[in-house]
Enzyme design. Structure first.
Site: not given
Ligand SMILES: NC(=O)c1ccc[n+]([C@@H]2O[C@H](COP(=O)([O-])OP(=O)(O)OC[C@H]3O[C@@H](n4cnc5c(N)ncnc54)[C@H](OP(=O)(O)O)[C@@H]3O)[C@@H](O)[C@H]2O)c1
Length: 314
Positions: A62, A139, A143
């Site tokens: 999330w 959030y 995490k």
């Molecule tokens: N983006 C950033 O700047 C950032 C910074 C620090 C850390 N992170 C971490 O990096 C990781 C990847 O992030 P990201 O940027 O790639 O995020 P993202 O694009 O939002 O990808 C997260 C994915 O998780 C899926 N998801 C949500 N609920 C789920 C569930 N119940 N079961 C299976 N899949 C589910 C979402 O699917 P839907 O699209 O269908 O909801 C989405 O495809 C995460 O752990 C995040 O906390 C991200």
């Protein structure tokens, strides 16, 4: 050959990780939420028994930081419950696990103005892997609970990989937004009092793969670019790369943007674990500006494809 299972493969990082593994000839199964819902125990068990992975990477999360404030239980179900379920599945199936986490586990709420950089005031330097987390947002709390759930269940065989300020070709993100706005608006106001490390998803993917293939000790690793900037500094760099006048980006304070979740004023992460005696011998990701320059053609192409209503290629 190592068999990889990537949960959250439809997201920004998951897409790049699956592509990076496939391009290296690795045996990878990428599963998006429709194929593997981490909040559903049966779905997790089924995926792990069917694919029998050696390594599970959890990119599912999330990630709606503001929405999590009003929906912390739902965010917790994905970010902690989902991570715990995957870790239990790994323990049962004998797989290792990589849990992707975030700089938001740290407070980052006070800025010390010392030396050339700005750092989380509660430590006065880049956050180390073993600094005590103190999340300020729902959030961040969810995490952190995910990190602990994984490390508790897989103490000898899990990596927590914290990253931050991600941008990539396959998802909405700040850099792509700036590319779009440079075309649409004469000026753009961007906050200049939050400090962090812009990081390319493809670099995090490469770091995860190198970590798993190393003999690194289990535990926490920080996968962010080195150096630091503000969102304003990043936006100006994007405008410069586009050949647009960086002066069209104007600095504003965070206080002028009211958001449900407070943003860390400074969440620069240190990279000591990569180099330590127990470390994987993998070089940390390099300078944020050099990474942005490498990524930029793919980001512009993705933004152009989105504007034309086409899917981005990988
Ligand atoms: N983006 C950033 O700047 C950032 C910074 C620090 C850390 N992170 C971490 O990096 C990781 C990847 O992030 P990201 O940027 O790639 O995020 P993202 O694009 O939002 O990808 C997260 C994915 O998780 C899926 N998801 C949500 N609920 C789920 C569930 N119940 N079961 C299976 N899949 C589910 C979402 O699917 P839907 O699209 O269908 O909801 C989405 O495809 C995460 O752990 C995040 O906390 C991200």
């Amino acid at each position: 050959m190592t068999r990889w299972l990537v949960a959250g493969a439809g997201g920004m990082l998951g897409t790049d990780l699956v592509a990076a593994l496939a391009s290296r000839g690795e045996a990878v199964t990428g599963m998006d939420r429709a194929g593997l819902d981490v909040t559903d125990a049966a779905s997790v068990t089924d995926a792990i028994t069917r694919h029998r992975p050696d390594v599970v990477v959890n990119c599912a999360a999330w990630t709606a930081v503001d929405d999590a404030e009003a929906s912390e239980e739902q965010a917790l179900a994905v970010n902690a419950g989902g991570a715990a379920r995957l870790a239990a599945g790994c323990a049962a199936g004998g797989a290792r696990m990589v849990q992707v986490s975030t700089d938001y586990v740290f407070a980052g709420d006070v800025v010390a103005d010392e030396g050339p950089g700005r750092f989380g005031g509660d430590v006065g330097r880049p956050y180390a892997e073993d600094d005590v987390p103190a999340p300020r947002t729902a959030y961040g709390r969810t995490k952190l609970a995910g990190e602990r759930a994984v490390l508790d269940r897989l103490p000898g065989s899990a990596y927590v990989v914290r990253t931050a300020w991600l941008y990539g070709a396959h998802g909405p993100n700040f850099v792509r937004t700036m590319i779009k706005l440079a075309d649409q608006r004469p000026t753009v106001d961007v906050v200049d009092d939050q400090h962090g490390q812009p990081t390319w998803t493809a670099d995090v993917a490469a770091q995860i793969i190198a970590l798993v293939h190393s003999s690194a000790a289990p535990g926490i690793y920080h996968a962010t670019s080195s150096g630091q900037t503000t969102w304003f500094g990043l936006a100006r760099e994007v405008f410069g790369l586009l050949g647009a006048d960086p002066a069209r980006v104007r600095p504003i304070p965070s206080s002028s943007l009211l958001r449900p979740a407070p943003r860390p004023a400074c969440s620069v992460l240190g990279h000591r674990a990569w180099a330590g005696p127990q470390g994987p011998g993998v070089r940390p990701i390099g300078d944020w500006r050099a990474a942005l320059h490498r990524a930029f053609p793919a980001l512009v192409a993705a933004q152009q494809a989105a504007a034309a209503g086409q899917p981005a290629s990988s």
